[in-house]
Design an enzyme around this catalytic site. Structure first.
Site, PDB file in Angstrom:
ATOM      1  N   CYS A  67      11.858  14.953  22.165  1.00  0.00           N
ATOM      2  CA  CYS A  67      11.052  15.875  21.352  1.00  0.00           C
ATOM      3  C   CYS A  67       9.907  15.173  20.617  1.00  0.00           C
ATOM      4  O   CYS A  67       8.993  15.837  20.125  1.00  0.00           O
ATOM      5  CB  CYS A  67      11.929  16.596  20.341  1.00  0.00           C
ATOM      6  SG  CYS A  67      13.316  17.416  21.121  1.00  0.00           S
ATOM      7  N   HIS A  89       8.070  19.282  14.290  1.00  0.00           N
ATOM      8  CA  HIS A  89       8.747  19.654  15.531  1.00  0.00           C
ATOM      9  C   HIS A  89       9.652  20.843  15.234  1.00  0.00           C
ATOM     10  O   HIS A  89      10.375  20.858  14.236  1.00  0.00           O
ATOM     11  CB  HIS A  89       9.562  18.468  16.051  1.00  0.00           C
ATOM     12  CG  HIS A  89      10.521  18.845  17.125  1.00  0.00           C
ATOM     13  ND1 HIS A  89      10.139  19.592  18.223  1.00  0.00           N
ATOM     14  CD2 HIS A  89      11.850  18.601  17.272  1.00  0.00           C
ATOM     15  CE1 HIS A  89      11.198  19.784  18.993  1.00  0.00           C
ATOM     16  NE2 HIS A  89      12.243  19.194  18.442  1.00  0.00           N
ATOM     17  N   ASN A 110      13.318  25.688  20.652  1.00  0.00           N
ATOM     18  CA  ASN A 110      12.949  24.265  20.654  1.00  0.00           C
ATOM     19  C   ASN A 110      12.415  23.914  22.040  1.00  0.00           C
ATOM     20  O   ASN A 110      13.176  23.869  23.003  1.00  0.00           O
ATOM     21  CB  ASN A 110      14.200  23.451  20.309  1.00  0.00           C
ATOM     22  CG  ASN A 110      13.947  21.950  20.319  1.00  0.00           C
ATOM     23  OD1 ASN A 110      12.933  21.480  20.832  1.00  0.00           O
ATOM     24  ND2 ASN A 110      14.884  21.216  19.762  1.00  0.00           N
TER      25      ASN A 110
HETATM   26  N1  COA Z   1      27.157  30.701  18.422  1.00  0.00           N
HETATM   27  C1  COA Z   1      28.230  30.850  17.632  1.00  0.00           C
HETATM   28  N2  COA Z   1      28.902  29.810  17.111  1.00  0.00           N
HETATM   29  C2  COA Z   1      28.455  28.582  17.425  1.00  0.00           C
HETATM   30  C3  COA Z   1      27.360  28.362  18.260  1.00  0.00           C
HETATM   31  C4  COA Z   1      26.698  29.488  18.762  1.00  0.00           C
HETATM   32  N3  COA Z   1      25.611  29.393  19.567  1.00  0.00           N
HETATM   33  N4  COA Z   1      27.153  27.035  18.389  1.00  0.00           N
HETATM   34  C5  COA Z   1      28.100  26.429  17.674  1.00  0.00           C
HETATM   35  N5  COA Z   1      28.901  27.353  17.083  1.00  0.00           N
HETATM   36  C6  COA Z   1      30.042  27.155  16.229  1.00  0.00           C
HETATM   37  C7  COA Z   1      30.730  25.822  16.460  1.00  0.00           C
HETATM   38  O1  COA Z   1      31.657  25.898  17.518  1.00  0.00           O
HETATM   39  C8  COA Z   1      31.399  25.600  15.122  1.00  0.00           C
HETATM   40  O2  COA Z   1      32.580  26.367  15.091  1.00  0.00           O
HETATM   41  P1  COA Z   1      33.890  25.821  14.325  1.00  0.00           P
HETATM   42  O3  COA Z   1      33.487  25.669  12.906  1.00  0.00           O
HETATM   43  O4  COA Z   1      34.885  26.894  14.575  1.00  0.00           O
HETATM   44  O5  COA Z   1      34.216  24.506  14.971  1.00  0.00           O
HETATM   45  C9  COA Z   1      30.425  26.211  14.126  1.00  0.00           C
HETATM   46  O6  COA Z   1      29.591  27.086  14.880  1.00  0.00           O
HETATM   47  C10 COA Z   1      29.563  25.207  13.416  1.00  0.00           C
HETATM   48  O7  COA Z   1      29.008  24.313  14.387  1.00  0.00           O
HETATM   49  P2  COA Z   1      27.938  23.255  13.987  1.00  0.00           P
HETATM   50  O8  COA Z   1      27.603  22.435  15.204  1.00  0.00           O
HETATM   51  O9  COA Z   1      28.398  22.525  12.755  1.00  0.00           O
HETATM   52  O10 COA Z   1      26.696  24.208  13.611  1.00  0.00           O
HETATM   53  P3  COA Z   1      25.358  23.824  12.897  1.00  0.00           P
HETATM   54  O11 COA Z   1      25.175  24.638  11.712  1.00  0.00           O
HETATM   55  O12 COA Z   1      25.191  22.330  12.774  1.00  0.00           O
HETATM   56  O13 COA Z   1      24.279  24.335  13.968  1.00  0.00           O
HETATM   57  C11 COA Z   1      22.791  23.374  15.593  1.00  0.00           C
HETATM   58  C12 COA Z   1      24.224  23.775  15.265  1.00  0.00           C
HETATM   59  C13 COA Z   1      22.761  22.718  16.959  1.00  0.00           C
HETATM   60  C14 COA Z   1      21.950  24.624  15.592  1.00  0.00           C
HETATM   61  C15 COA Z   1      22.267  22.388  14.514  1.00  0.00           C
HETATM   62  O14 COA Z   1      23.227  21.393  14.273  1.00  0.00           O
HETATM   63  C16 COA Z   1      20.967  21.714  14.872  1.00  0.00           C
HETATM   64  O15 COA Z   1      19.933  22.342  14.981  1.00  0.00           O
HETATM   65  N6  COA Z   1      20.994  20.386  14.970  1.00  0.00           N
HETATM   66  C17 COA Z   1      19.811  19.563  15.170  1.00  0.00           C
HETATM   67  C18 COA Z   1      19.401  19.525  16.574  1.00  0.00           C
HETATM   68  C19 COA Z   1      18.308  18.528  16.742  1.00  0.00           C
HETATM   69  O16 COA Z   1      17.548  18.249  15.850  1.00  0.00           O
HETATM   70  N7  COA Z   1      18.231  17.935  17.913  1.00  0.00           N
HETATM   71  C20 COA Z   1      17.318  16.849  18.149  1.00  0.00           C
HETATM   72  C21 COA Z   1      15.954  17.296  18.350  1.00  0.00           C
HETATM   73  S1  COA Z   1      15.844  18.409  19.668  1.00  0.00           S
END
Ligand code: COA
Length: 327
Positions: free
Chosen positions: A114, A254, A284
């Protein structure tokens, strides 16, 4: 007085196909409410099976060239930042070059996930400033949806497709790229990676059947690193160039997650009104996210001559960067 490298024109392109949160609700166990509240994304663009990365890159690049009224034959360098190339060989940069008819350019791909667009600006900037080249196209282009596992709800709701291009050329020394910096930390490699298909884990029926060619992400861990690194590198280059956030007309981060954008803006002390976000519509788009956003801002008249723009990125690798540009 010497010259700086300036962004003299931009363009962008994306597939016509739209994948909404409602569409995803039918594919994986997710909800519009979860995706919207956790990421800010409402829809993303998705290429059709017959569409590929260089097509969008070429459209974006043509737009940038046409707007600057520069013929493709005048371009000296094409850098295509992508993590989803058309194919391993040749580079997508060379495929773009051929399609544009940019026969006097060198072309290559840049692999920084990214952060690819800011990595591209940073590497090209010094080549222009030192007079090695005159016109360079820096393109961020992705069809990431072909690397996404649509049974993995933690990645498939995030990524979208598209391309953005910037045409760089020498400008007066008080304009253009005033400060830019890129950083990597490979210790975070396995926070976002696709293990299969390379020389470490060659493609076999087994690797395909077990989805090793798809992106795997520890989003939660990356979230904190993204906020920390985008904030600190932005502060660093502002300081280096003797500016503060008060001087910025627009902050283009980004588009990884609206919550990341909000947290970075808040830590930097940037007013919400100067933060650009289009994640609601594009998701993204990795290396394409900043150049698409930049072009949208320019076309909407949000950036005019004299404006100071801060861009910051974070991506797999891990890689991050920030660039300060005076238009
Ligand atoms: N729909 C519903 N539930 C979801 C889900 C979805 N699409 N994706 C994950 N979950 C659930 C998980 O299973 C987890 O459930 P649990 O608590 O029962 O285990 C819960 O939601 C929380 O998951 P988590 O991964 O902690 O969520 P989050 O708030 O961190 O959001 C992202 C996930 C990926 C959106 C977020 O972490 C993110 O944007 N991270 C940064 C990504 C990034 O910068 N990448 C590099 C550059 S591209």
């Amino acid at each position: 007085m010497g010259l700086n490298a300036g962004i003299i024109s931009t363009g962008h392109s994306y597939p016509s196909g739209v994948l909404t949160n409602a569409d995803l609700e039918k594919i994986v166990d997710t909800s519009d409410e979860w995706i919207t509240s956790r990421t800010g994304i409402k829809q993303r663009r998705k290429a059709g099976s017959d569409e590929y990365t260089s097509q969008f890159a070429v459209k974006a690049a043509r737009q940038a060239l046409e707007r600057a009224q520069i013929d493709a034959s005048e371009v000296n360098l094409i850098v295509c930042a992508t993590t989803s190339p058309d194919q391993i060989l040749p580079s997508t940069g060379c495929l773009i070059q051929a399609e544009l008819g940019a026969n006097n350019a060198a072309a290559y791909d840049l692999f920084a996930a990214c952060s690819g667009f800011l990595y591209g600006l940073t590497t090209v900037e010094s080549m222009i400033r030192t007079g090695q080249i005159k016109y360079a196209l820096v393109i961020g282009a992705e069809v990431l949806t072909k690397y996404v596992d649509y049974t993995d709800r933690s990645t498939c709701v995030i990524f979208g497709d598209g391309a953005g291009a910037a045409l760089l050329a020498p400008v007066a020394a008080d304009k253009g790229i005033l400060a830019t910096k890129i950083v990597s930390d490979g210790r975070f490699a396995e926070q976002l990676y696709s293990p299969g298909g390379g020389t470490r884990m060659g493609t076999t029926h087994e690797t395909i059947d077990s989805g090793q060619h798809f992106f795997k992400m520890k989003g939660n861990e990356l979230f904190k690193i993204a906020v920390r690194s985008m904030t600190s590198i932005s502060q660093e280059i502002l300081e280096k160039a003797n500016y503060t956030t008060d001087d910025i007309k627009l902050f283009i981060p980004h588009q990884a997650n609206q919550r990341i954008t909000d947290a970075v803006a808040q830590k930097l002390g940037v007013n919400e009104s100067v933060v650009y976000s289009n994640i609601e519509f594009h998701g993204n788009t990795s290396s394409a996210s900043i150049p698409i956003a930049l072009d949208e801002c320019i076309q909407q008249g949000k950036i005019v001559e004299g404006d100071l723009i801060l861009m910051a990125s974070f991506g797999g690798g891990a890689t991050w960067g920030a660039t300060l540009v005076r238009f």
